[in-house]
Scaffold this motif. Structure first.
Motif, PDB file in Angstrom:
ATOM      1  N   GLN A   1       0.849  -1.191   0.000  1.00  0.00           N
ATOM      2  CA  GLN A   1       0.000   0.000   0.000  1.00  0.00           C
ATOM      3  C   GLN A   1       0.886   1.242   0.000  1.00  0.00           C
ATOM      4  O   GLN A   1       1.944   1.273   0.613  1.00  0.00           O
ATOM      5  CB  GLN A   1      -0.928  -0.085   1.209  1.00  0.00           C
ATOM      6  N   VAL A   2       0.404   2.272  -0.709  1.00  0.00           N
ATOM      7  CA  VAL A   2       1.165   3.512  -0.826  1.00  0.00           C
ATOM      8  C   VAL A   2       1.045   4.290   0.482  1.00  0.00           C
ATOM      9  O   VAL A   2      -0.051   4.579   0.948  1.00  0.00           O
ATOM     10  CB  VAL A   2       0.653   4.362  -2.006  1.00  0.00           C
ATOM     11  N   ASP A   3       2.181   4.607   1.080  1.00  0.00           N
ATOM     12  CA  ASP A   3       2.214   5.409   2.317  1.00  0.00           C
ATOM     13  C   ASP A   3       2.344   6.899   2.027  1.00  0.00           C
ATOM     14  O   ASP A   3       1.867   7.722   2.791  1.00  0.00           O
ATOM     15  CB  ASP A   3       3.394   4.989   3.201  1.00  0.00           C
ATOM     16  N   GLY A   4       3.016   7.240   0.938  1.00  0.00           N
ATOM     17  CA  GLY A   4       3.208   8.656   0.637  1.00  0.00           C
ATOM     18  C   GLY A   4       3.857   8.851  -0.719  1.00  0.00           C
ATOM     19  O   GLY A   4       4.345   7.909  -1.348  1.00  0.00           O
ATOM     20  N   PHE A   5       3.830  10.110  -1.155  1.00  0.00           N
ATOM     21  CA  PHE A   5       4.452  10.470  -2.417  1.00  0.00           C
ATOM     22  C   PHE A   5       4.998  11.877  -2.275  1.00  0.00           C
ATOM     23  O   PHE A   5       4.249  12.809  -1.987  1.00  0.00           O
ATOM     24  CB  PHE A   5       3.430  10.414  -3.556  1.00  0.00           C
ATOM     25  N   GLU A   6       6.306  12.020  -2.439  1.00  0.00           N
ATOM     26  CA  GLU A   6       6.919  13.342  -2.380  1.00  0.00           C
ATOM     27  C   GLU A   6       8.197  13.332  -3.208  1.00  0.00           C
ATOM     28  O   GLU A   6       8.947  12.363  -3.194  1.00  0.00           O
ATOM     29  CB  GLU A   6       7.202  13.763  -0.938  1.00  0.00           C
ATOM     30  N   ASP A   7       8.398  14.414  -3.929  1.00  0.00           N
ATOM     31  CA  ASP A   7       9.604  14.604  -4.743  1.00  0.00           C
ATOM     32  C   ASP A   7       9.862  13.424  -5.676  1.00  0.00           C
ATOM     33  O   ASP A   7      10.970  12.896  -5.724  1.00  0.00           O
ATOM     34  CB  ASP A   7      10.827  14.844  -3.852  1.00  0.00           C
ATOM     35  N   THR A   8       8.868  12.983  -6.390  1.00  0.00           N
ATOM     36  CA  THR A   8       8.910  11.893  -7.370  1.00  0.00           C
ATOM     37  C   THR A   8       9.279  10.539  -6.760  1.00  0.00           C
ATOM     38  O   THR A   8       9.614   9.613  -7.481  1.00  0.00           O
ATOM     39  CB  THR A   8       9.874  12.208  -8.543  1.00  0.00           C
ATOM     40  N   ILE A   9       9.199  10.403  -5.442  1.00  0.00           N
ATOM     41  CA  ILE A   9       9.486   9.134  -4.771  1.00  0.00           C
ATOM     42  C   ILE A   9       8.195   8.630  -4.137  1.00  0.00           C
ATOM     43  O   ILE A   9       7.550   9.338  -3.363  1.00  0.00           O
ATOM     44  CB  ILE A   9      10.575   9.304  -3.698  1.00  0.00           C
ATOM     45  N   VAL A  10       7.842   7.380  -4.463  1.00  0.00           N
ATOM     46  CA  VAL A  10       6.650   6.747  -3.897  1.00  0.00           C
ATOM     47  C   VAL A  10       7.094   5.878  -2.724  1.00  0.00           C
ATOM     48  O   VAL A  10       7.977   5.027  -2.861  1.00  0.00           O
ATOM     49  CB  VAL A  10       5.921   5.876  -4.955  1.00  0.00           C
ATOM     50  N   HIS A  11       6.478   6.100  -1.558  1.00  0.00           N
ATOM     51  CA  HIS A  11       6.772   5.298  -0.372  1.00  0.00           C
ATOM     52  C   HIS A  11       5.709   4.221  -0.256  1.00  0.00           C
ATOM     53  O   HIS A  11       4.516   4.519  -0.173  1.00  0.00           O
ATOM     54  CB  HIS A  11       6.774   6.169   0.880  1.00  0.00           C
ATOM     55  N   VAL A  12       6.154   2.960  -0.241  1.00  0.00           N
ATOM     56  CA  VAL A  12       5.249   1.821  -0.231  1.00  0.00           C
ATOM     57  C   VAL A  12       5.526   0.987   1.008  1.00  0.00           C
ATOM     58  O   VAL A  12       6.680   0.734   1.363  1.00  0.00           O
ATOM     59  CB  VAL A  12       5.438   0.966  -1.514  1.00  0.00           C
ATOM     60  N   ARG A  13       4.456   0.543   1.675  1.00  0.00           N
ATOM     61  CA  ARG A  13       4.567  -0.339   2.848  1.00  0.00           C
ATOM     62  C   ARG A  13       4.079  -1.730   2.458  1.00  0.00           C
ATOM     63  O   ARG A  13       2.956  -1.876   1.987  1.00  0.00           O
ATOM     64  CB  ARG A  13       3.723   0.220   3.995  1.00  0.00           C
ATOM     65  N   ALA A  14       4.931  -2.749   2.636  1.00  0.00           N
ATOM     66  CA  ALA A  14       4.585  -4.126   2.299  1.00  0.00           C
ATOM     67  C   ALA A  14       4.033  -4.843   3.528  1.00  0.00           C
ATOM     68  O   ALA A  14       4.324  -4.474   4.668  1.00  0.00           O
ATOM     69  CB  ALA A  14       5.817  -4.862   1.783  1.00  0.00           C
ATOM     70  N   THR A  15       3.228  -5.886   3.288  1.00  0.00           N
ATOM     71  CA  THR A  15       2.618  -6.626   4.397  1.00  0.00           C
ATOM     72  C   THR A  15       3.589  -7.583   5.060  1.00  0.00           C
ATOM     73  O   THR A  15       3.390  -7.970   6.207  1.00  0.00           O
ATOM     74  CB  THR A  15       1.391  -7.414   3.903  1.00  0.00           C
ATOM     75  N   SER A  16       4.649  -7.980   4.369  1.00  0.00           N
ATOM     76  CA  SER A  16       5.641  -8.878   4.952  1.00  0.00           C
ATOM     77  C   SER A  16       7.017  -8.546   4.376  1.00  0.00           C
ATOM     78  O   SER A  16       7.130  -7.855   3.368  1.00  0.00           O
ATOM     79  CB  SER A  16       5.291 -10.339   4.644  1.00  0.00           C
TER      80      SER A  16
END
Length: 164
Positions: free
Chosen positions: A91-106
């Protein structure tokens, strides 16, 4: 009938509203006056009725929000872009400065996403516009905090202090 007759007065009022009679204060012998229609101002092109979507689109353009709204599509279209299986575990946690922060379930999915990152970046840029995303920052699941809770002790080192 006299001018004091209330029924005759009511008839004259009704006729004046229909445009068939003269002014109320005048008697039967007066010449009827033509009723003039109120002059309606000409409506400019900007005053024509338009849909709310058009109005909101103009506001977004005037305020300069178009780019920010396009960036938010990463959150709303994530499942459609990366697929349902990946979206179920990331799931996407955030987006800033062309970088997508993604959190994985495992941690296994975090490793898998790091390997798939170039393909996902390409898919995101294809859907959202070239250069929108340059990198994906994948994080594993958040470990539980031992600092808070009903049985925590100030200054303790976490679970190491309870097992021994």
């Amino acid at each position: 009938m006299t001018d004091d007759d209330p029924l005759e007065l009511a008839r004259r009022i009704a006729q004046s509203y229909r445009g068939k009679g003269g002014p109320i204060g005048t008697g039967q012998g007066s010449t009827p006056r033509r009723r003039s229609r109120p002059v309606q101002p000409s409506r400019g092109k900007n005053e024509d009725p338009s849909t709310i979507a058009d109005l909101l689109g103009r506001v977004v353009q005037q305020q300069g929000w178009a780019e920010k709204l396009d960036d938010q599509r990463i959150f709303t279209d994530w499942e459609r872009i990366v697929g349902s299986e990946v979206a179920q575990h990331a799931q996407v946690d955030g987006f800033e400065d062309t970088i997508v922060h993604v959190r994985a379930t495992s941690t296994a999915w975090a490793t898998q996403l790091k390997l798939l990152a170039p393909r996902i970046v390409a898919k995101l840029n294809e859907a959202l516009g070239d250069g929108t995303v340059t990198r994906i920052d994948v994080r594993g699941p958040q470990a539980p905090s031992w600092k808070n809770g009903p049985r925590s002790i100030r200054g303790a080192r976490g679970p190491r202090d309870t097992y021994g």
